[in-house]
Design a protein around this motif. Sequence first.
Motif, PDB file in Angstrom:
ATOM      1  N   LEU A   3       0.829  -1.208   0.000  1.00  0.00           N
ATOM      2  CA  LEU A   3       0.000   0.000   0.000  1.00  0.00           C
ATOM      3  C   LEU A   3       0.864   1.257   0.000  1.00  0.00           C
ATOM      4  O   LEU A   3       0.496   2.262  -0.629  1.00  0.00           O
ATOM      5  CB  LEU A   3      -0.936  -0.008   1.212  1.00  0.00           C
ATOM      6  CG  LEU A   3      -2.009  -1.112   1.208  1.00  0.00           C
ATOM      7  CD1 LEU A   3      -2.878  -0.996   2.444  1.00  0.00           C
ATOM      8  CD2 LEU A   3      -2.859  -1.050  -0.052  1.00  0.00           C
ATOM      9  N   ASP A   7       0.715   4.002  -2.866  1.00  0.00           N
ATOM     10  CA  ASP A   7       0.416   5.381  -2.493  1.00  0.00           C
ATOM     11  C   ASP A   7       1.421   6.332  -3.138  1.00  0.00           C
ATOM     12  O   ASP A   7       1.052   7.391  -3.651  1.00  0.00           O
ATOM     13  CB  ASP A   7       0.468   5.513  -0.966  1.00  0.00           C
ATOM     14  CG  ASP A   7      -0.062   6.855  -0.508  1.00  0.00           C
ATOM     15  OD1 ASP A   7      -1.134   7.243  -0.991  1.00  0.00           O
ATOM     16  OD2 ASP A   7       0.598   7.508   0.311  1.00  0.00           O
ATOM     17  N   TYR A 110      -7.914   1.928  -2.070  1.00  0.00           N
ATOM     18  CA  TYR A 110      -7.147   0.865  -1.431  1.00  0.00           C
ATOM     19  C   TYR A 110      -8.018  -0.360  -1.150  1.00  0.00           C
ATOM     20  O   TYR A 110      -7.507  -1.482  -1.078  1.00  0.00           O
ATOM     21  CB  TYR A 110      -6.487   1.381  -0.157  1.00  0.00           C
ATOM     22  CG  TYR A 110      -5.441   2.418  -0.472  1.00  0.00           C
ATOM     23  CD1 TYR A 110      -4.289   2.073  -1.184  1.00  0.00           C
ATOM     24  CD2 TYR A 110      -5.608   3.751  -0.102  1.00  0.00           C
ATOM     25  CE1 TYR A 110      -3.339   3.030  -1.522  1.00  0.00           C
ATOM     26  CE2 TYR A 110      -4.650   4.702  -0.429  1.00  0.00           C
ATOM     27  CZ  TYR A 110      -3.522   4.332  -1.135  1.00  0.00           C
ATOM     28  OH  TYR A 110      -2.583   5.275  -1.475  1.00  0.00           O
ATOM     29  N   VAL A 113      -7.712  -2.154  -4.315  1.00  0.00           N
ATOM     30  CA  VAL A 113      -6.394  -2.803  -4.372  1.00  0.00           C
ATOM     31  C   VAL A 113      -6.435  -4.138  -3.638  1.00  0.00           C
ATOM     32  O   VAL A 113      -6.012  -5.177  -4.159  1.00  0.00           O
ATOM     33  CB  VAL A 113      -5.304  -1.901  -3.752  1.00  0.00           C
ATOM     34  CG1 VAL A 113      -3.995  -2.673  -3.602  1.00  0.00           C
ATOM     35  CG2 VAL A 113      -5.091  -0.660  -4.612  1.00  0.00           C
TER      36      VAL A 113
END
Length: 328
Positions: A3, A7, A110, A113
């Motif tokens: 993550l 990001d 996310y 994701v």
Amino acid sequence: MLLDFLDFAHEIGDDTKGKNITRINEFVLVGLSNVSEIQYLLFVLFLCIYLTTVLANLSIIFVVRFSPSLQTPMYFFLANFSFLEICYVTATVPKMLSNFLTTHKTITFYGCVMQMYWFLLFGGTECYMLAAMAYDRYNAICKPLQYGIILSKKVCIQLVSGSYLIAAVNALIHTVLTFTLPFCVNIIDHFFCDIPPLLKLSCSDTWFNELVIFLISGSVIVGSFILTMISYAKIISTIVNMKSNTSRQKAFSTCVSHFTVVIIFFGSGIFMYFRPKSSYSMDEDRLIAVMYTIIAPMLNPFIYTFRNGNVKVAVKRLMHQMAITQKF
């Protein structure tokens, strides 16, 4: 770590080839239908399918765990396969169900994701788990005297662990490559975050992603499919040469059940991931995705296990033992 890396890539992807890229914090999932009148009907239908899938697979795990007669490699794989199926459907269906009940059908960046990663992880694991189960049947039918030695507990654990490891690497690669692309719009014409619909949202050329899908997913999906087919080819050859009709029919019945699951799963998976982006048709893809993400996991327990005579006997014994226990 995944993550954090995404990001960072998300922050720097503000301009590609002169196009202004809007930072996307959430995606809109179109779902299976835009007709509001049937949303509740679809919710009830897929909730029933989801609960049936989870309960059926939990039942298999329970029966295998507490039945001494089922402590063999075949049922070890079936119990692990059932656990995998529960995880597989849970990666996508709960979010789809919640979206049926709301007009704001979104998923965070996310969240998308993680949904893709878990879906690819469990889907990839299933590919090699099916190959391991075919290898198990090959040894049971073609090498019955050596079966217990070849498929020891250690080997079975290694086959299951290896399936997860290969799938985890595959899922990581595709998830990172997909979500480091710049997206011009955030409307996903699907009911979950999958690779094909997300590639269609990208403003940049996705040829590299498609190449990686072809090469790496080819190794996972096609590679495991070839291994599975080799096992079944040898099984069929052995069955044909069996002298006993009873043994031949029993072996053939087992293989037909397994082969049905293989064809449904691998056939739909190959169709979904081995096409150029220009040939994606979301209406058609959604129907196929429903088949291999929702319908197949529901059917698998019935195809694999509940037609199995040994499982039926084990269930009756467990029920009898529970009835006796309750009396005392």
